[in-house]
Design a protein around this motif. Structure first.
Motif, PDB file in Angstrom:
ATOM      1  N   VAL A 268       0.847  -1.188   0.000  1.00 56.34           N
ATOM      2  CA  VAL A 268       0.000   0.000   0.000  1.00 56.34           C
ATOM      3  C   VAL A 268       0.881   1.235   0.000  1.00 56.34           C
ATOM      4  N   GLY A 269       0.592   2.162  -0.921  1.00 56.88           N
ATOM      5  CA  GLY A 269       1.396   3.380  -1.042  1.00 56.88           C
ATOM      6  C   GLY A 269       0.944   4.479  -0.101  1.00 56.88           C
ATOM      7  N   ASP A 270       1.475   5.658  -0.332  1.00 57.40           N
ATOM      8  CA  ASP A 270       1.127   6.820   0.492  1.00 57.40           C
ATOM      9  C   ASP A 270      -0.211   7.402   0.049  1.00 57.40           C
ATOM     10  N   ILE A 271      -0.764   8.255   0.886  1.00 55.06           N
ATOM     11  CA  ILE A 271      -1.992   8.960   0.534  1.00 55.06           C
ATOM     12  C   ILE A 271      -1.693   9.962  -0.577  1.00 55.06           C
ATOM     13  N   ALA A 272      -2.563   9.959  -1.584  1.00 57.84           N
ATOM     14  CA  ALA A 272      -2.479  10.947  -2.663  1.00 57.84           C
ATOM     15  C   ALA A 272      -3.616  11.937  -2.453  1.00 57.84           C
ATOM     16  N   PHE A 273      -3.281  13.215  -2.354  1.00 60.05           N
ATOM     17  CA  PHE A 273      -4.286  14.218  -2.046  1.00 60.05           C
ATOM     18  C   PHE A 273      -5.032  14.723  -3.277  1.00 60.05           C
ATOM     19  N   ASP A 274      -4.685  14.196  -4.431  1.00 63.19           N
ATOM     20  CA  ASP A 274      -5.491  14.381  -5.642  1.00 63.19           C
ATOM     21  C   ASP A 274      -5.042  13.336  -6.651  1.00 63.19           C
ATOM     22  N   ALA A 275      -5.791  13.194  -7.731  1.00 64.07           N
ATOM     23  CA  ALA A 275      -5.517  12.142  -8.714  1.00 64.07           C
ATOM     24  C   ALA A 275      -4.177  12.333  -9.417  1.00 64.07           C
ATOM     25  N   TYR A 276      -3.621  13.542  -9.333  1.00 58.91           N
ATOM     26  CA  TYR A 276      -2.352  13.807 -10.012  1.00 58.91           C
ATOM     27  C   TYR A 276      -1.165  13.197  -9.251  1.00 58.91           C
ATOM     28  N   CYS A 277      -1.394  12.711  -8.045  1.00 58.98           N
ATOM     29  CA  CYS A 277      -0.316  12.116  -7.244  1.00 58.98           C
ATOM     30  C   CYS A 277      -0.414  10.591  -7.180  1.00 58.98           C
ATOM     31  N   LEU A 278      -1.264   9.999  -8.011  1.00 60.51           N
ATOM     32  CA  LEU A 278      -1.440   8.544  -7.988  1.00 60.51           C
ATOM     33  C   LEU A 278      -0.154   7.818  -8.355  1.00 60.51           C
ATOM     34  N   ASN A 279       0.629   8.419  -9.249  1.00 54.96           N
ATOM     35  CA  ASN A 279       1.862   7.777  -9.699  1.00 54.96           C
ATOM     36  C   ASN A 279       2.818   7.520  -8.535  1.00 54.96           C
ATOM     37  N   LYS A 280       2.981   8.516  -7.675  1.00 54.14           N
ATOM     38  CA  LYS A 280       3.871   8.365  -6.521  1.00 54.14           C
ATOM     39  C   LYS A 280       3.338   7.311  -5.559  1.00 54.14           C
ATOM     40  N   SER A 281       2.035   7.327  -5.314  1.00 54.49           N
ATOM     41  CA  SER A 281       1.433   6.335  -4.423  1.00 54.49           C
ATOM     42  C   SER A 281       1.625   4.926  -4.960  1.00 54.49           C
ATOM     43  N   LEU A 282       1.489   4.770  -6.285  1.00 50.69           N
ATOM     44  CA  LEU A 282       1.680   3.451  -6.895  1.00 50.69           C
ATOM     45  C   LEU A 282       3.123   2.985  -6.744  1.00 50.69           C
ATOM     46  N   ARG A 283       4.076   3.864  -7.014  1.00 57.97           N
ATOM     47  CA  ARG A 283       5.491   3.478  -6.918  1.00 57.97           C
ATOM     48  C   ARG A 283       5.836   3.016  -5.496  1.00 57.97           C
ATOM     49  N   HIS A 284       5.290   3.701  -4.515  1.00 58.39           N
ATOM     50  CA  HIS A 284       5.553   3.301  -3.137  1.00 58.39           C
ATOM     51  C   HIS A 284       4.836   1.994  -2.794  1.00 58.39           C
ATOM     52  N   ALA A 285       3.668   1.767  -3.400  1.00 54.44           N
ATOM     53  CA  ALA A 285       2.965   0.503  -3.178  1.00 54.44           C
ATOM     54  C   ALA A 285       3.774  -0.666  -3.740  1.00 54.44           C
ATOM     55  N   ILE A 286       4.386  -0.452  -4.894  1.00 53.75           N
ATOM     56  CA  ILE A 286       5.224  -1.493  -5.512  1.00 53.75           C
ATOM     57  C   ILE A 286       6.426  -1.797  -4.625  1.00 53.75           C
ATOM     58  N   LYS A 287       7.053  -0.746  -4.100  1.00 56.69           N
ATOM     59  CA  LYS A 287       8.204  -0.948  -3.215  1.00 56.69           C
ATOM     60  C   LYS A 287       7.785  -1.684  -1.941  1.00 56.69           C
ATOM     61  N   ALA A 288       6.599  -1.353  -1.449  1.00 59.51           N
ATOM     62  CA  ALA A 288       6.110  -2.023  -0.238  1.00 59.51           C
ATOM     63  C   ALA A 288       5.878  -3.509  -0.499  1.00 59.51           C
ATOM     64  N   ALA A 289       5.330  -3.838  -1.672  1.00 57.90           N
ATOM     65  CA  ALA A 289       5.066  -5.243  -2.010  1.00 57.90           C
ATOM     66  C   ALA A 289       6.359  -6.050  -2.121  1.00 57.90           C
ATOM     67  N   GLU A 290       7.460  -5.382  -2.484  1.00 58.58           N
ATOM     68  CA  GLU A 290       8.748  -6.081  -2.595  1.00 58.58           C
ATOM     69  C   GLU A 290       9.204  -6.674  -1.261  1.00 58.58           C
ATOM     70  N   PHE A 291       8.663  -6.178  -0.149  1.00 60.87           N
ATOM     71  CA  PHE A 291       9.073  -6.671   1.168  1.00 60.87           C
ATOM     72  C   PHE A 291       8.641  -8.116   1.412  1.00 60.87           C
ATOM     73  N   LYS A 292       7.867  -8.672   0.495  1.00 62.46           N
ATOM     74  CA  LYS A 292       7.498 -10.092   0.615  1.00 62.46           C
ATOM     75  C   LYS A 292       8.732 -10.975   0.579  1.00 62.46           C
ATOM     76  N   ILE A 293       9.836 -10.477  -0.014  1.00 62.44           N
ATOM     77  CA  ILE A 293      11.046 -11.285  -0.147  1.00 62.44           C
ATOM     78  C   ILE A 293      11.632 -11.645   1.213  1.00 62.44           C
ATOM     79  N   TYR A 294      11.290 -10.882   2.269  1.00 66.91           N
ATOM     80  CA  TYR A 294      11.784 -11.198   3.607  1.00 66.91           C
ATOM     81  C   TYR A 294      11.052 -12.395   4.204  1.00 66.91           C
ATOM     82  N   ASP A 295       9.964 -12.809   3.568  1.00 69.97           N
ATOM     83  CA  ASP A 295       9.252 -14.038   3.947  1.00 69.97           C
ATOM     84  C   ASP A 295       8.919 -14.062   5.442  1.00 69.97           C
ATOM     85  N   THR A 296       8.337 -12.958   5.909  1.00 71.51           N
ATOM     86  CA  THR A 296       8.011 -12.828   7.335  1.00 71.51           C
ATOM     87  C   THR A 296       6.640 -13.404   7.683  1.00 71.51           C
TER      88      THR A 296
END
Length: 527
Positions: A268-296
């Motif tokens: 899950v990415g950061d809060i986007a305060f308008d639709a123009y910030c969706l790109n940043k929220s998505l990039r952070h969501a992708i980085k967050a999903a990468e943490f699955k590699i720690y297999d916690t």
């Protein structure tokens, strides 16, 4: 196959009509009989008929009453009315009810058969047209969905305001309108295998769509890439969104794990305060999903909750991979181990990912020549996001390094084969000139030592030995011609010094040039 209902209260008339049609029609027909209007209505409500042939006067319910009930039930069957007498009012009512033909009894076989054939052909054409329209409708819907998905992906990938505005405008035409000023992007990733690759994206997308369709807050999902769905979620209350969204996303992730029998995780990415910030929220969501590699064991990661960590020195991948062999692969993995063992953080994971991608680029760069010119990368590698634990990543690195080593070896052998071929051709064309190992090495941009080793490996003899043998072969041929002076023979073979030529020739053949010529002259045809 066509299904025809014959409705008449006289059994012999029903059987007669069936007999006529069975003998006269080539199509496969299923005949159903009704002895009165009530029975006919009951059958029409239970079954679908392509053609109905009904008497106009039957007990229980007249033919016209039956036809009206038939139409009211939604049946689309073509109707032919049979009547024993002419009645204008009956005929007019039949036409009003959409009856195809009003036929007087007794029926005339040729005309009746032609009428039924025409009705069946019309039915066939209607069926074909319906199938065509259905296929076109499905195809159009598929195209529209594809365009909608492409616009959604573009919206998520864009940070230019003018392009985002265009995407939002286009999405409105597809019925997708964002009303809130608060958004968040989530990325649901699930395991893709060879056995599920054909269907997993479709199944997961439908499952997520159905889940959010029944939820109490709006969400838009899109197939972002293989094994990855992006979810755009709107909300109003910033203080409550995390708890609500966490519950929903954890639930839908669990559904994919349960019914698709695969591992799944959501970032899950950061809060986007308008639709123009969706790109940043998505990039952070992708980085967050990468943490699955720690297999916690966690299946939900909020980017804002992930520790930043301190900076790490990059792994010197290039210096560690001087050779693509087992030893250097182990050296690389050992250098990565401290990063893998470090507390999980954004910076530690970023350092691991960068090292992995650097190795992939290095392998492709250094094997490109060996693979030749090709649009495909020499070594195929998994994207970092496909790893569900570090064990998988290590195995992939070892496999890639091994494959690169094999490719380099094959490529070197292939290049050496071409090089020795070119050298031999060069020697053949210049054998009588003043050439040596240094001359050839310079001609082919190699070191003398490299050429010497290549010759021993490829020709089973040294470079000088090969050149001498070729020149002596030419010398023997020339000595057979007594008109050519022996000194000139030496010059033509690349030995301007006649004494040196004699020494080399005797060492090679056991006789000096003069004695060799005398021997040839005494015994022509013998070497």
């Amino acid at each position: 196959m066509f299904k025809i209902l014959i409705a008449d209260d006289e059994r012999f008339i029903r059987k007669g009509i069936i007999a006529i049609l069975e003998r006269g029609l080539e199509e496969e027909i299923q005949f159903v009989e009704a002895g009165n209007g009530i029975e006919a209505i009951d059958l029409a409500q239970k079954e679908h008929f392509h053609l109905v042939i009904s008497d106009i006067s039957m007990p229980g319910s007249s033919g016209l009453e039956f036809i009206k009930a038939l139409k009211d039930s939604g049946q689309t069957a073509t109707v032919i009315i049979l009547s024993g007498y002419e009645n204008f009012e009956y005929a007019r009512e039949a036409v009003r009810l959409g009856v195809r033909e009003y036929v007087m009894k007794p029926v005339k076989k040729p005309e009746f058969l032609e009428l039924v054939r025409t009705c069946l052909e019309e039915t066939r054409q209607k069926q074909e047209q319906s199938v065509k329209e259905a296929r076109e409708s499905i195809a159009n819907e598929k195209i529209l969905n594809q365009v909608k998905e492409e616009v959604l992906v573009q919206l998520l990938n864009e940070n230019r305001k003018e392009v985002v505005a265009q995407c939002l405008e286009r999405l409105e035409k597809f019925g997708i309108t964002f009303h809130s000023s608060l958004f968040i992007c989530a990325v649901i990733e699930y395991e893709v295998t060879d056995s599920n690759r054909e269907y997993i994206d479709f199944v997961a997308k439908n499952m997520v769509d159905e889940f959010f369709k029944d939820s109490f807050f709006p969400a838009v999902t899109v197939e972002y890439s293989e094994g990855r769905l992006a979810v755009i979620m709107e909300f109003q209350d910033q203080n409550r969104f995390k708890e609500e969204k966490a519950t929903a996303l954890r639930s839908v992730t669990g559904l994919i794990k349960k019914y698709c029998k695969v591992r799944a995780v959501t970032g899950v990415g950061d809060i986007a305060f308008d639709a123009y910030c969706l790109n940043k929220s998505l990039r952070h969501a992708i980085k967050a999903a990468e943490f699955k590699i720690y297999d916690t064991g966690n299946d939900l990661f909020f980017y804002s909750d992930l520790a930043r960590g301190h900076d790490y020195d990059p792994v010197p991948a290039e210096s560690l991979l001087k050779e693509f062999d087992e030893e250097h692969a182990v050296m690389l993995l050992n250098a990565l181990e401290p990063l893998i063992a470090a507390p999980c953080s954004r910076h530690s994971l970023e350092a691991v990912r960068k090292c992995y991608e650097e190795v992939c680029g290095l392998l492709n760069e250094r094997t490109q020549k060996a693979a030749g010119i090709s649009p495909e990368p020499p070594v195929r590698y998994q994207e970092f996001r496909y790893f569900w634990n570090f064990i998988q990543m290590k195995q992939e690195l070892k496999k890639m390094i091994r494959q690169a080593g094999e490719l380099m070896q094959q490529g070197e052998e292939s290049l050496n084969y071409k090089l020795i071929h070119d050298i031999l051709q060069y020697l053949e064309e210049n054998i009588t000139k003043d050439i040596d190992l240094n001359t050839v090495a310079e001609q082919f941009s190699r070191t003398p030592g490299y050429i010497s080793t290549l010759f021993k490996k490829s020709m089973n003899c040294g470079f000088n030995t090969y050149v001498t043998e070729q020149r002596m072969s030419i010398a023997r041929k020339l000595l057979e011609d007594s008109s050519i002076p022996i000194q000139k023979v030496g010059e033509l073979c690349g030995y301007p010094n006649s004494k040196y030529f004699s020494v080399v020739f005797k060492k090679s053949t056991g006789e000096n040039p003069k004695r060799y010529r005398e021997k040839i002259e005494k015994h022509p045809g013998k070497d």
